[in-house]
Design a protein around this motif. Structure first.
Motif, PDB file in Angstrom:
ATOM      1  N   GLN A 163       0.822  -1.216   0.000  1.00 40.85           N
ATOM      2  CA  GLN A 163       0.000   0.000   0.000  1.00 40.85           C
ATOM      3  C   GLN A 163       0.856   1.266   0.000  1.00 40.85           C
ATOM      4  O   GLN A 163       0.609   2.212   0.741  1.00 40.85           O
ATOM      5  CB  GLN A 163      -0.955  -0.022   1.205  1.00 40.85           C
ATOM      6  N   GLY A 164       1.868   1.260  -0.835  1.00 38.04           N
ATOM      7  CA  GLY A 164       2.746   2.413  -0.964  1.00 38.04           C
ATOM      8  C   GLY A 164       3.850   2.494   0.064  1.00 38.04           C
ATOM      9  O   GLY A 164       4.769   3.309  -0.065  1.00 38.04           O
ATOM     10  N   GLY A 165       3.769   1.666   1.087  1.00 40.13           N
ATOM     11  CA  GLY A 165       4.782   1.651   2.132  1.00 40.13           C
ATOM     12  C   GLY A 165       5.493   0.318   2.188  1.00 40.13           C
ATOM     13  O   GLY A 165       5.713  -0.348   1.170  1.00 40.13           O
ATOM     14  N   VAL A 166       5.856  -0.095   3.414  1.00 37.60           N
ATOM     15  CA  VAL A 166       6.659  -1.303   3.621  1.00 37.60           C
ATOM     16  C   VAL A 166       6.138  -2.029   4.846  1.00 37.60           C
ATOM     17  O   VAL A 166       5.777  -1.395   5.848  1.00 37.60           O
ATOM     18  CB  VAL A 166       8.149  -0.948   3.834  1.00 37.60           C
ATOM     19  N   VAL A 167       6.116  -3.363   4.777  1.00 38.71           N
ATOM     20  CA  VAL A 167       5.847  -4.174   5.956  1.00 38.71           C
ATOM     21  C   VAL A 167       7.105  -4.988   6.238  1.00 38.71           C
ATOM     22  O   VAL A 167       7.616  -5.702   5.383  1.00 38.71           O
ATOM     23  CB  VAL A 167       4.601  -5.074   5.774  1.00 38.71           C
ATOM     24  N   VAL A 168       7.637  -4.823   7.458  1.00 40.04           N
ATOM     25  CA  VAL A 168       8.905  -5.420   7.876  1.00 40.04           C
ATOM     26  C   VAL A 168       8.621  -6.519   8.888  1.00 40.04           C
ATOM     27  O   VAL A 168       7.757  -6.372   9.766  1.00 40.04           O
ATOM     28  CB  VAL A 168       9.833  -4.350   8.505  1.00 40.04           C
ATOM     29  N   PHE A 169       9.379  -7.621   8.781  1.00 38.18           N
ATOM     30  CA  PHE A 169       9.221  -8.694   9.774  1.00 38.18           C
ATOM     31  C   PHE A 169      10.582  -9.321  10.055  1.00 38.18           C
ATOM     32  O   PHE A 169      11.402  -9.535   9.170  1.00 38.18           O
ATOM     33  CB  PHE A 169       8.274  -9.787   9.290  1.00 38.18           C
TER      34      PHE A 169
END
Length: 716
Positions: free
Chosen positions: A575-581
């Motif tokens: 969604q235009g950003g980043v998901v970090v794990f």
């Protein structure tokens, strides 16, 4: 003139052919049984041993091979001591020529030494007021513990008994007798050696008996002066597992009955069924040294039950990850981790998860010497009853530390990495057509150079940015490359246009094991670099935004508390950003998540996402977003319940579920770290996994030989 060294044909080690005369050492103070003509003083490769009728399950060549593990172990311990992992001035007297081991091997032998030393010192502390205490080392080999403890002044009112095969004990006795430093560490004894007792001094007795022969061991120990009533530590370092389980169980039971006030300390392997465990087992099978104990006692819980069933009153069993992170002070860990360049975290944690240190006690005094139990795992996997199907892709593609990206439907670009042929500027494209997947060579216009653990990120307008990586743990790669697959070249090849990117602004520090993700803000595209490590920082917590159009590193306002420093994590566009794990923090502990970097009117904002049930922390995995779900693929965790498969996190519902992988169709262990994965067709819900594997401690390097696909439909 005989050669200075003789070579052990099994291990390639150079051992000292000790030849001596009775009058070459002062025997008035210390009694030692040595014979220059005994086969034990000849080349190790020619050792023979006649087994008794009670031990027909082992042939003599198997015993010789097991004895060879002593030779390999002492050389590895010396390598670690020489690099200052621990202090031991006596190991060098048991090896003629030092051999430098890899940092992973040095760390592995350090944690083994540290765990055993911790237990021995704990026993000596608990028994410090006792008039007499004993250490009984089973299968002691060329261990130098007596000499080190004696030099430290730690053996007040203590006697050390060592028991091993007669040939090993005679070799050790000869080495001691021929070395003035070792001889001088032995105090005068009261009785000359007789029968299987090869060294007899006031505080040290060396006995040559097969430890499986219960009656002979008991008689020999009695003749050597073992006091059954005295507090006794029984030490077994990777010894019992080489025996048939019935024999090793008998040793454990015998010790509990013979010594009512005792502490049993054991260091051995476990977890034979996962990919690393299969490589470990195959290694010992090739050496004709089967790890028998793993069959009935595959994990820590089974080992605890084993000792309790064999008469021990209490038992604590820790894997070496728990010991290292929980029992070794952080300052000491930092010291150890600074000794050598190191970048084998996956193999380090997997090695530690496949070895344990165990203490079992009898008597109230010895209960005080037990290891403290490990805290219960706060997060466990929430397994789905369904497993995801895995199928082989018949393309020969292997590699560790590669980077991948989908450049178009059915086209995956692979760059860098290392394989059996070594490290090199390798690039290739995997193409899928009606006949399936095939590998196509590429001809780059500019050499991409040797690089591992870098990133290759597809840009919205086309092309790929290659950033970071390393050629060695001391040499990070600087700068960026823009890569564009071009027209067809010679038959079976593709052109690869490679252009160095000249960027303005203040770039982030060079790094590897980072992430570089495409994000957008107010219609502009950026490459967001986050985390990683370099030659001076254990983990990086900074980020950087590269304006793709302007090729300029720019400042973008970011609100909220950023995730802590990490490397070997995952980051996906969302969604235009980043998901970090995930990832590893500065202490070397796996992290969880997820954390989301969301676009805002003025820039971006970090937000923590609470998932229920929480997902087991992991690192060295890959990740993808598919239909609002975050897929975490493979990786390494410190949980004892299997290995990671695919975790599915619903980002809207904030729920999670773990799926095991059905790898029954894969003929070799599928080791999912240091690998690449691509979601090749979201509509078909299929993942392509390429490369992976690692250096499995001293058991050899494993490569996943071919890509595999994972059918995600059961997880949809």
């Amino acid at each position: 003139m005989p050669p200075l060294y003789s070579t052990d044909s099994r291990s390639g080690l150079k051992m000292c052919p000790v030849v001596m005369q009775r009058n070459s050492a002062p025997y008035s103070a210390v009694h030692m049984d040595t014979d220059a003509n005994h086969p034990a003083l000849q080349q190790t490769a020619h050792l023979t041993h006649q087994t008794s009728s009670s031990c027909d399950v082992w042939c003599s060549n198997t015993i010789v091979t097991v004895q060879g593990t002593n030779d390999s172990s002492v050389v590895s311990k010396l390598s670690a001591a020489a690099r200052r992992y621990f202090h031991d001035d006596f190991l060098r007297h048991f090896v003629c020529k030092e051999a430098r081991r890899a940092p992973l091997i040095n760390r592995g032998y350090y944690v083994r030494w540290k765990a055993v030393d911790f237990c021995v010192r704990r026993f000596l502390h608990v028994t410090k007021n006792c008039p007499m205490r004993q250490i009984l080392s089973l299968g002691a080999g060329f261990d130098s513990a007596y000499f080190r403890l004696h030099a430290d002044g730690a053996l007040d009112r203590a006697v050390v008994f060592e028991v091993d095969f007669p040939d090993v004990s005679r070799r050790k006795a000869a080495l001691i007798a021929s070395n003035v430093t070792l001889r001088d560490a032995l105090q005068p004894g009261s009785a000359p050696p007789a029968g299987p007792v090869h060294v007899s001094s006031a505080q040290y007795r060396l006995i040559g008996v097969d430890v499986r022969e219960e009656t002979r061991v008991e008689e020999a120990l009695g003749a050597a002066g073992l006091d059954r009533a005295a507090p006794t530590l029984i030490l077994s370092e990777v010894v019992l597992t080489y025996m048939e389980t019935q024999s090793s169980d008998a040793v454990i039971s015998w010790a509990s009955k013979l010594l009512p006030q005792s502490l049993f300390v054991m260091y051995e392997q476990m977890h034979p069924g996962d990919p690393f465990g299969r490589v470990m087992q195959n290694h010992f099978l090739k050496l004709n040294s089967t790890l028998h104990g793993l069959r009935r006692y595959p994990d820590a819980a089974a080992q605890r039950r084993r000792f309790l069933e064999q008469g021990w009153e209490q038992c604590v069993c820790l894997d070496m990850n728990h010991f290292y992170l929980g029992m070794v002070p952080e300052e000491e860990r930092r010291r150890v981790e600074s000794l050598e360049p190191f970048d084998e975290y996956e193999e380090w944690h997997q090695k530690c998860s496949h070895y344990f240190i165990l203490t079992a006690s009898r008597g109230s005094l010895m209960a005080q010497a037990l290891l403290p139990p490990a805290p219960a795992a706060s997060i466990g996997p929430s397994w789905s009853p369904a497993a995801l199907s895995v199928r082989l892709v018949p393309v020969d593609t292997e590699g560790l530390g590669m980077a991948s990206t989908s450049v178009s439907p059915g086209q995956v670009l692979l760059t860098g990495g290392s394989a059996r042929g070594g490290r090199g500027p390798v690039a290739r494209i995997l193409l899928r057509d009606q006949e399936g997947w095939r590998s196509v060579s590429v001809e780059p216009t500019v050499d991409l150079g040797v690089r591992l653990y870098h990133t290759a990120t597809a840009l919205p307008g086309g092309g790929v940015v290659v950033f970071g990586g390393r050629s060695s743990p001391l040499n990070p790669i600087r700068g960026l490359m823009r890569v564009t697959p071009d027209a067809l070249g010679p038959p079976g090849t593709r052109k690869l246009c490679v252009e160095p990117m000249v960027c303005t602004g203040d770039p982030p520090a060079p790094r590897w094991r980072h992430t570089a993700t495409s994000v957008s803000h107010q219609g502009k595209s950026f490459l967001f670099v986050f985390g990683g490590k370099n030659e001076s920082e254990a983990a990086l917590g900074d980020g950087g935004f590269l304006s793709v159009d302007q090729q300029h590193w720019t400042e973008v306002p970011v609100e909220g508390a950023p995730p802590e420093a990490r490397h070997s994590h995952s980051a996906c566009s969302h969604q235009g950003g980043v998901v970090v794990f995930g990832g590893l923090d500065r202490r070397g502990v796996p992290l969880g998540g997820p954390a989301v970097l969301r676009p805002t009117g003025g820039g971006f904002c970090w937000e923590r996402v609470e998932v229920r049930p929480p997902v087991v922390p992991r690192y060295s995995h890959s990740a993808h977003v598919m239909a609002g779900r975050l897929l975490l693929v493979g990786g390494v965790w410190l949980h004892p319940d299997g290995v990671p498969g695919v975790a599915v996190i619903d980002l809207a519902a904030r729920s999670s579920l773990e799926f095991r992988l059905d790898t029954s169709s894969v003929p070799w262990p599928l080791m999912l770290h240091s690998f690449c994965s691509e979601l090749t067709d979201p509509e078909e819900a299929e993942l392509l996994l390429v490369g992976g594997g690692g250096n499995c401690f001293s058991f050899g390097t494993h490569f996943n030989l071919q890509p595999v696909t994972v059918d995600l439909r059961a997880a949809a």
